[in-house]
Design an enzyme around this catalytic site. Sequence first.
Site, PDB file in Angstrom:
ATOM      1  N   LYS A   3     -52.648  25.558 -46.142  1.00  0.00           N
ATOM      2  CA  LYS A   3     -53.674  26.539 -46.512  1.00  0.00           C
ATOM      3  C   LYS A   3     -54.789  25.869 -47.315  1.00  0.00           C
ATOM      4  CE  LYS A   3     -50.386  29.171 -48.021  1.00  0.00           C
ATOM      5  NZ  LYS A   3     -49.364  30.094 -48.425  1.00  0.00           N
TER       6      LYS A   3
ATOM      7  N   SER B 141     -46.408  24.875 -46.174  1.00  0.00           N
ATOM      8  CA  SER B 141     -47.054  26.172 -46.354  1.00  0.00           C
ATOM      9  C   SER B 141     -48.227  26.072 -47.334  1.00  0.00           C
ATOM     10  CB  SER B 141     -45.994  27.165 -46.851  1.00  0.00           C
ATOM     11  OG  SER B 141     -46.578  28.337 -47.318  1.00  0.00           O
TER      12      SER B 141
ATOM     13  N   ASP C  99     -48.819  29.847 -40.804  1.00  0.00           N
ATOM     14  CA  ASP C  99     -48.104  29.967 -42.077  1.00  0.00           C
ATOM     15  C   ASP C  99     -47.729  31.419 -42.349  1.00  0.00           C
ATOM     16  OD1 ASP C  99     -47.112  29.086 -44.708  1.00  0.00           O
ATOM     17  OD2 ASP C  99     -48.691  30.421 -45.403  1.00  0.00           O
TER      18      ASP C  99
ATOM     19  N   ARG D  51     -39.455  33.283 -43.002  1.00  0.00           N
ATOM     20  CA  ARG D  51     -38.668  32.614 -44.053  1.00  0.00           C
ATOM     21  C   ARG D  51     -38.187  33.619 -45.090  1.00  0.00           C
ATOM     22  NH1 ARG D  51     -42.765  28.736 -46.356  1.00  0.00           N
ATOM     23  NH2 ARG D  51     -41.150  28.277 -47.886  1.00  0.00           N
TER      24      ARG D  51
ATOM     25  N   HIS E 107     -54.157  24.864 -57.191  1.00  0.00           N
ATOM     26  CA  HIS E 107     -53.126  25.789 -56.704  1.00  0.00           C
ATOM     27  C   HIS E 107     -52.000  25.839 -57.731  1.00  0.00           C
ATOM     28  CE1 HIS E 107     -50.488  27.963 -53.976  1.00  0.00           C
ATOM     29  NE2 HIS E 107     -49.527  27.191 -54.434  1.00  0.00           N
TER      30      HIS E 107
HETATM   31  N1  URA Z   1     -46.211  29.590 -51.890  1.00  0.00           N
HETATM   32  C1  URA Z   1     -46.648  29.399 -50.621  1.00  0.00           C
HETATM   33  O1  URA Z   1     -47.813  29.549 -50.319  1.00  0.00           O
HETATM   34  N2  URA Z   1     -45.720  29.058 -49.698  1.00  0.00           N
HETATM   35  C2  URA Z   1     -44.426  28.880 -49.976  1.00  0.00           C
HETATM   36  O2  URA Z   1     -43.676  28.546 -49.096  1.00  0.00           O
HETATM   37  C3  URA Z   1     -43.999  29.088 -51.296  1.00  0.00           C
HETATM   38  C4  URA Z   1     -44.918  29.433 -52.244  1.00  0.00           C
END
Ligand code: URA
Length: 436
Positions: free
Chosen positions: A187, A183, A161, A168, A82
């Site tokens: 995932k 977050s 999320d 947010r 990621h």
């Molecule tokens: N990327 C994400 O998936 N979530 C966040 O809160 C910030 C960056």
Amino acid sequence: MRVADIIAQKRDGGKLAADQIRFLVDGYVQGRIPDYQISSFLMAVYFRSMDDEETVVLTRAIIDSGIIMDFSRLEGPIIDKHSTGGVGDKTSLVIAPLVASCGVFVPMISGRGLGHTGGTLDKLESIPGFNANLSLKEFKEIVRRVKSALIGQTGDLAPADKKLYALRDVTATVESVPLIVASIISKKVAEGIHGLVLDVKAGSGAFMKTWEHARVLAQALVRTARLLGKKVTALITSMEEPLGHAVGNAVEVAEAVDVLKGAGPEDLKELSFTLAAEMLLLAGKARNFDDARHVLEQRIADGGALRKFCEIIAAQGGDPRAIDDGPLWARASHRYEIKSPRKGFIQSIKAEPIGKAAMLLGAGRETVDSKIDHTAAVWVCKKSGEEIGGNEVYCALEFNDDRRLQEAIALVEGAVVIGEAPPEPTKLILERIVEC
Ligand code: URA
């Protein structure tokens, strides 16, 4: 339990119990708790933060709002990467086929671009026919058969999320470490992976503007992933300037293909190989870093990595001839070259304005529903440290729609600094975090 009491407890700096955090997340997803109360809770977390225990519970609650992919029938390690996002960052396009060609399963659920940063899915969709909107069943089947597939976020994985992130975004609470950690990690854990390599970007073109802030985020990501039973390594990498020469969509796929063919820009190669080597280490496919690099270089040299990319493209409905066939790579109809006013050395190239210029030309999204022009691009022809002659091209803009061309030119001209002497060399990979 009363929502207002929980908000007040966090507002006053208290620690929340697991059942309180779950009550909020479950109640929000099920529509029992309104946006205005969760907004207030998010702001309390923004100011008071959360400790590791609270962050893990929040992450777990978000994971449990959806399904967790079951890859238990796969025989072999399942590892993902990621990145917190940057300009010209096409490493996923190199890493997914490269690591899969070494026998590791790489199920990648990626994002779309927004603002000055690009998204892996938009890039892939410049390949004719490529479908990034597979069902989870199709995704699983391709991962089993080909070892890797790349799709977009689906509503089945961590749906809390999606709802929380949207809130947010409009309540100025994105930049909170525990909220970012929950977050991202929710995932990834929902993907059913064994291990995760994180590329946490630091610099003017990144979400985290300084190395220190990036370190705080990277350490929190590593601790949370580990507490949830995942193997994890984080690299902090520089995002002061764009990665590689190409910033756009089709042009970035072409540049990633260059790397898979053994060529390509040095910075892109270095970062892709380092992240891929970390993935092989987590997968237990190499004894040490040098060994991992050697395996990766072999897969490039014997064409295995490039063949794997063609297999992934074909499995997702794309035309793999796009990789070799020039005519399938549509280019934009116009090109504008920016030339150096004098000779010297490129001192620095700011990533953010270059990313914004590409967006203005149509390569990115200003708002979530903007339409992408896959052929629009900014080429960074000269990288920092390179010598440049007077009247020599240092950047080129490619576009079909010139409505915002002048703005894009001004951004690119303002992003590049040319000086008389060579600049101090800078580091791309700043720090590696495994324990913290
Ligand atoms: N990327 C994400 O998936 N979530 C966040 O809160 C910030 C960056």
